[in-house]
Write an enzyme that holds these catalytic residues in place. Structure first.
Site, mmCIF file in Angstrom:
data_model
loop_
_atom_site.group_PDB
_atom_site.id
_atom_site.type_symbol
_atom_site.label_atom_id
_atom_site.label_comp_id
_atom_site.label_asym_id
_atom_site.label_seq_id
_atom_site.Cartn_x
_atom_site.Cartn_y
_atom_site.Cartn_z
ATOM 1 N N SER A 19 3.500 -10.573 4.928
ATOM 2 C CA SER A 19 3.529 -10.671 3.466
ATOM 3 C C SER A 19 4.226 -11.950 3.015
ATOM 4 C CB SER A 19 4.282 -9.483 2.866
ATOM 5 O OG SER A 19 3.576 -8.297 3.087
ATOM 6 N N ASP A 316 2.240 0.590 5.580
ATOM 7 C CA ASP A 316 1.532 0.081 6.773
ATOM 8 C C ASP A 316 2.026 0.730 8.060
ATOM 9 O OD1 ASP A 316 0.069 -1.625 5.153
ATOM 10 O OD2 ASP A 316 1.442 -3.305 5.423
ATOM 11 N N LYS A 343 -7.406 1.069 3.543
ATOM 12 C CA LYS A 343 -6.792 -0.072 4.253
ATOM 13 C C LYS A 343 -7.860 -0.692 5.157
ATOM 14 C CE LYS A 343 -2.726 0.117 2.412
ATOM 15 N NZ LYS A 343 -2.259 -0.988 1.583
ATOM 16 N N ARG A 347 -7.434 4.909 7.435
ATOM 17 C CA ARG A 347 -6.424 5.161 8.474
ATOM 18 C C ARG A 347 -6.113 6.638 8.672
ATOM 19 N NH1 ARG A 347 -2.598 -0.196 7.459
ATOM 20 N NH2 ARG A 347 -3.919 -1.538 8.735
#
Ligand code: S3P
Length: 438
Positions: A19, A316, A343, A347
């Site tokens: 990020s 995440d 995502k 997931r």
């Protein structure tokens, strides 16, 4: 392929935060003058942002020592890209850059890989259109798409999904927009964009709300001052090492220089509640972000209920938390996770299918998973489809290092998007992972 391994031991660092790396390149490419970045993640996702910033007119170079230098021409001085910007697998690159070009007086075309072409972009496109940008996309607001940038109007916008990517796209669009853009986030999301704006000398007002969440206000057309950035190790990458060490008996691993932004540390909090032996040391602040060292020792874990309010601070990390839960005694209940379905892959379903094939007892909910372990290692022994999702690949390799039988993933290359050298680093600690798909 990963096989049952002995205890993991040693001291390592993980690659730079994804990020922060994207944002360092973007803000560096906007500020007039040279920004130096140390510790940039050289994963495929971030390299897409580097390539896109070059196409938008910034100079982006890497020296032999691994330092990156980005030279921009000032806010409002980007150039029209002469080709389609290919964002590969990266939702963050895609959404942040959509915001960036929305205020630029030219047309930008975007595309990506098969995974990115399935992901929702209307969450960014809609508010950008409200600000005045023209966006043409595939049906359902998906890639490929084109943005005709224009002089925008500031927006007063409440985020309908807890998404730092949407918030950041709007802040980037606001940077060259006259007036004050106001974004309300009812649930806090990672604040790297706000931190970096300040680090580049911009003023951002952040006000907590009585009812929870906060309001972020940015006055447009501020200049950014080039600066030096040190990118800490990615806590989302450290997560794989931490879970592997926690579930492999006798392990003792120290991960140095990990980013510990309080809006990113939910996994470590959850592992501690499960009984993991985790110690955080040497906390410091670098370039506006908190960092420190983390020591993890093998422990017996117990099931917990993970509060859904914690989800944005570890969004995440759920795939690898699911793996930890499979080794814990009792039920781990994880809900409020609808976002995981959009995502790099769905997931919840990808993990449920792979865990089930590894012999893990679980229930898949619309918005989460309930996993029930008995405190012993699951069977493993599965071949898992990763669906172009790096975190699915790494999660199942962690599973394979501690399960009774080896686990194979169908595509090891996807790990390059966020964690180049994952297998080698695990081997350095004593993990039994062989390279490639096998
Ligand atoms: C990111 C924000 C998160 C996260 C992604 C990186 C960012 O996405 O999943 O890997 O850098 O802003 P959302 O903000 O869409 O939840």
């Amino acid at each position: 392929m990963a096989r049952r391994s002995g205890p993991l031991t040693g001291t390592i660092t993980v690659p730079g935060d994804k990020s922060i790396s994207h944002r360092a390149l973007i803000f560096g490419g906007l500020a007039a003058g040279k920004t130096r970045i140390n510790g940039l993640l050289e994963g495929e996702d971030v390299l897409r942002t580097a390539a896109a910033m070059r196409r938008l007119g910034a100079t982006v170079a890497r020296d032999e020592a691994g330092q990156w230098q980005v030279t921009g021409n000032g806010v409002g001085a980007l150039a029209e890209p002469d080709r389609v910007l290919d964002m590969g697998n990266s939702g963050t690159a895609a959404r942040l850059l959509m915001g960036l070009v929305a205020s630029c007086p030219f047309i930008t075309f975007f595309s990506g890989d098969a995974s990115l072409h399935k992901r929702p972009m209307s969450r960014v496109a809609r508010p950008l259109e409200e600000m005045g940008a023209l966006i043409t996309s595939r049906s359902g607001g998906r890639f490929p798409l084109a943005i005709t940038g224009r002089r925008l109007m500031p927006i007063d916008y409440e985020l309908p999904v807890a998404s730092a990517q949407v918030k950041s796209a709007l802040l980037l669009a606001a940077l060259d927009t006259p007036g004050i853009t106001r974004i309300t986030e009812p649930r806090l999301t990672r604040d790297h964009t706000e931190n970096m704006l300040r680090h580049f000398g911009a003023e951002v007002a952040v006000t907590p709300r009585k009812e929870g969440g906060r309001v972020i206000e940015l006055a447009g057309q501020q200049e950014l001052t080039p600066t030096d950035i040190i990118v800490p190790g990615d806590p989302s990458s450290a997560a794989f090492v931490a879970v592997a060490a926690a579930i492999l008996p006798g392990s003792d691993v120290t991960i140095t220089n990990v980013g510990l932004n309080p809006l990113r540390d939910g996994l470590f909090e959850s592992l501690k509640e499960m009984g993991a032996d985790i110690e955080v040391m040497n906390i410091r602040e670098e370039a506006g972000e908190r960092a420190g060292d983390i020591r993890v020792r093998g422990s017996t874990l117990k099931g917990i209920e993970v509060p859904s309010e914690r989800a944005p601070s570890m969004i995440d990390e759920y795939p690898v938390l699911f793996v930890a839960a499979a080794f814990a005694a009792g039920k781990t209940v994880m809900r409020g996770l609808r976002e995981l379905r959009v995502k790099e892959s769905d997931r919840l379903s990808t993990m449920a299918i792979g865990l089930d094939a590894c012999g893990v007892r679980l229930e898949e909910l619309e918005d989460g998973l309930i996993i029930e372990g008995d405190g012993t290692a699951p069977n493993g022994g599965a071949a898992v489809a990763t669906h172009l999702d790096h975190r699915i690949a790494m999660s199942f390799l962690v599973m394979g290092m501690a399960a009774k039988n080896p686990v194979t993933v169908d595509d090891g290359r996807v790990m390059e998007t966020s964690f180049p050298g994952f297998a080698a680093l695990m081997r350095q600690l004593g993990g039994d992972i062989s390279d490639g798909a096998a």
